[in-house]
Design an enzyme around this catalytic site. Structure first.
Site, PDB file in Angstrom:
ATOM      1  N   GLY A 154      39.524  87.478 123.275  1.00 37.78           N
ATOM      2  CA  GLY A 154      38.534  86.400 123.165  1.00 37.78           C
ATOM      3  C   GLY A 154      37.953  86.426 121.769  1.00 37.78           C
ATOM      4  N   ASP A 163      39.717  86.847 113.554  1.00 39.95           N
ATOM      5  CA  ASP A 163      38.439  87.386 114.045  1.00 39.95           C
ATOM      6  C   ASP A 163      37.986  88.560 113.173  1.00 39.95           C
ATOM      7  OD1 ASP A 163      38.588  85.555 116.132  1.00 39.95           O
ATOM      8  OD2 ASP A 163      39.819  86.924 117.327  1.00 39.95           O
TER       9      ASP A 163
HETATM   10  O1  RIB Z   1      41.728  85.168 118.098  1.00 41.51           O
HETATM   11  C1  RIB Z   1      42.513  85.885 118.998  1.00 41.51           C
HETATM   12  C2  RIB Z   1      42.067  85.599 120.403  1.00 41.51           C
HETATM   13  O2  RIB Z   1      42.369  84.269 120.724  1.00 41.51           O
HETATM   14  C3  RIB Z   1      42.781  86.418 121.460  1.00 41.51           C
HETATM   15  O3  RIB Z   1      42.178  87.661 121.701  1.00 41.51           O
HETATM   16  C4  RIB Z   1      42.778  85.502 122.664  1.00 41.51           C
HETATM   17  O4  RIB Z   1      41.907  85.907 123.671  1.00 41.51           O
HETATM   18  C5  RIB Z   1      42.382  84.139 122.116  1.00 41.51           C
HETATM   19  O5  RIB Z   1      41.118  83.813 122.469  1.00 41.51           O
END
Ligand code: RIB
Length: 305
Positions: free
Chosen positions: A40, A253
Site C-alpha cells: 500500500g 514510495d
Molecule cells: O507503490 C507500491 C504499492 O502499490 C504496492 O505495495 C501495492 O500495494 C500498491 O498499492
C-alpha cells in the site's frame, strides 16, 4: 530532533507472483514464486519514513479481517504511530495483485476495499497530528476528495506537502488544489495523466504548466535516470545511484518518503532529491515493498560512497 511526518493514504496486502514474463490479455502464466507481503503506497511511505529517521503518524483504514489486523500489527511494530488507523467493517482490507518479471519490472492491480473509506472526517480527526508535523505525504490510492481536503488543511496549518500522484489519476486535479502542493513527484505516466487537459508538447512544458498553476516544485522520477527537478528558476537532473534491481515495487514510495524526511530536516531541494534517490535505489535491491525499505545508516552509506 527527528522530522515529524504525517502520511495519509492506503495500506494493502500485496499478493506477489514472480513470473518469467507478463501474461498477455486472456493468457494464464505459471509463476515461479509467490509471497504475501505488507504494501500500500501510504503504509509503504510510512514505514520508509520511519526507517529513514522520521517520527511518523499514519492515517488510514484497514478491513476488520485477518489481513487488516496483521497489517496494523506490523505497522505498529515498525514504529509507526497508528492512533488514526481504523479497522473498518463491511469491506475487505486493501489487496494488491502483483506480477514481477525477472528484470524487476512489475504489473499491479489494486482492490482498494477499506482504503476507499479514508474520509475527510478521518483527516479532521488527525488535525492535531497534522498541525504538529513538518511534512505531509499523500498519494492517490484513497478517495481523491480526501487528498484534496488534507492538502487544504495542511496549507492552513503551514505544513509542507508532498503529493506522489500514484496511481495515475484518470483526469487532472481541480484548479484550486494545485497551489496547495509544495512538491509533486510524478513518474512519466502520472505526468501525462495530470496534464492530459493541456497540449503540452513535452514533459518540460507540462511541468512548467503545473508550476504556473501553483505547484511549488515538480520532481519527475525517471527510474534508472534519476529525477528531474523543476521550479520556476531551476531545471536540474539528479542522477540515480546504479544498483541491480530485483523488485521495483515501492521504489516511488521510498523516493517520496526519503524526500519528505530530507526536506523536513531542512536539506536544500537538490540534496533532498539525492537522499530520495539513494532511498529508492536501495529499495529496489531487495524483495517486498515495505520489507526492502532501507534504514537511515544504509542511505547515509550510499550517499557517502
Ligand atoms: O507503490 C507500491 C504499492 O502499490 C504496492 O505495495 C501495492 O500495494 C500498491 O498499492
Amino acid at each position: 530532533m527527528a522530522a515529524r511526518i504525517v502520511v495519509i493514504g492506503s495500506a494493502n496486502t500485496d499478493l506477489v507472483a514472480r513470473v518469467p514474463s507478463f501474461p498477455a490479455p486472456g493468457e494464464s502464466k505459471m509463476a515461479d514464486e509467490f509471497h504475501i507481503t505488507p504494501g500500500g503506497k501510504g503504509a509503504n511511505q510510512a514505514v520508509a519514513a520511519v526507517r529513514a529517521g522520521a517520527d511518523v503518524t499514519f492515517v488510514g483504514r484497514l478491513g476488520d479481517d485477518d489481513f487488516g489486523r496483521r497489517r496494523l500489527d506490523e505497522l505498529r511494530c515498525a514504529g509507526v504511530d497508528c492512533t488514526y488507523v481504523r479497522l473498518t467493517h463491511n469491506t475487505h482490507s486493501g489487496v494488491a495483485l502483483i506480477a514481477i518479471e525477472p528484470s524487476g519490472e512489475n504489473l499491479i492491480v489494486v482492490a482498494p476495499g477499506a482504503n476507499m473509506c479514508v474520509s475527510e472526517r478521518d483527516v479532521t480527526e488527525a488535525r492535531n497530528a497534522l498541525a504538529g508535523a513538518d511534512c505531509l505525504l499523500l498519494q492517490l490510492e484513497i478517495p481523491h476528495e480526501t487528498v484534496y481536503h488534507a492538502l487544504r488543511v495542511a496549507r492552513k496549518e503551514g505544513v509542507t506537502t508532498i503529493l506522489n500522484p500514484a496511481p495515475a489519476p484518470s483526469e487532472p486535479l481541480p484548479d484550486d488544489v494545485w497551489p496547495h502542493i509544495d512538491y509533486l513527484t510524478p513518474n512519466q505516466t502520472e505526468m501525462a495523466a495530470l496534464t492530459s487537459d493541456l497540449n503540452a508538447p513535452d514533459a518540460e512544458s507540462a511541468a512548467r504548466a503545473l508550476l504556473a498553476r501553483g505547484v511549488g516544485a515538480v520532481i519527475m522520477t525517471l527510474g534508472a535516470h534519476g529525477a528531474r527537478c523543476l521550479t520556476p528558476d531551476m531545471d536540474e537532473v539528479v542522477p540515480a545511484f546504479e544498483v541491480e534491481a530485483v523488485d521495483t515495487v515501492g521504489a516511488g514510495d521510498a523516493f517520496a518518503a526519503g524526500l519528505g524526511c530530507a526536506l523536513a530536516e531542512g536539506r536544500p531541494l537538490l540534496e533532498a532529491v539525492r537522499f530520495a534517490n539513494a532511498a529508492a535505489a536501495l529499495s529496489v535491491t531487495g524483495s517486498g515493498a515495505q520489507e526492502s525499505m532501507p534504514e537511515r545508516h544504509e542511505i547515509e552509506e550510499l550517499l557517502a560512497s
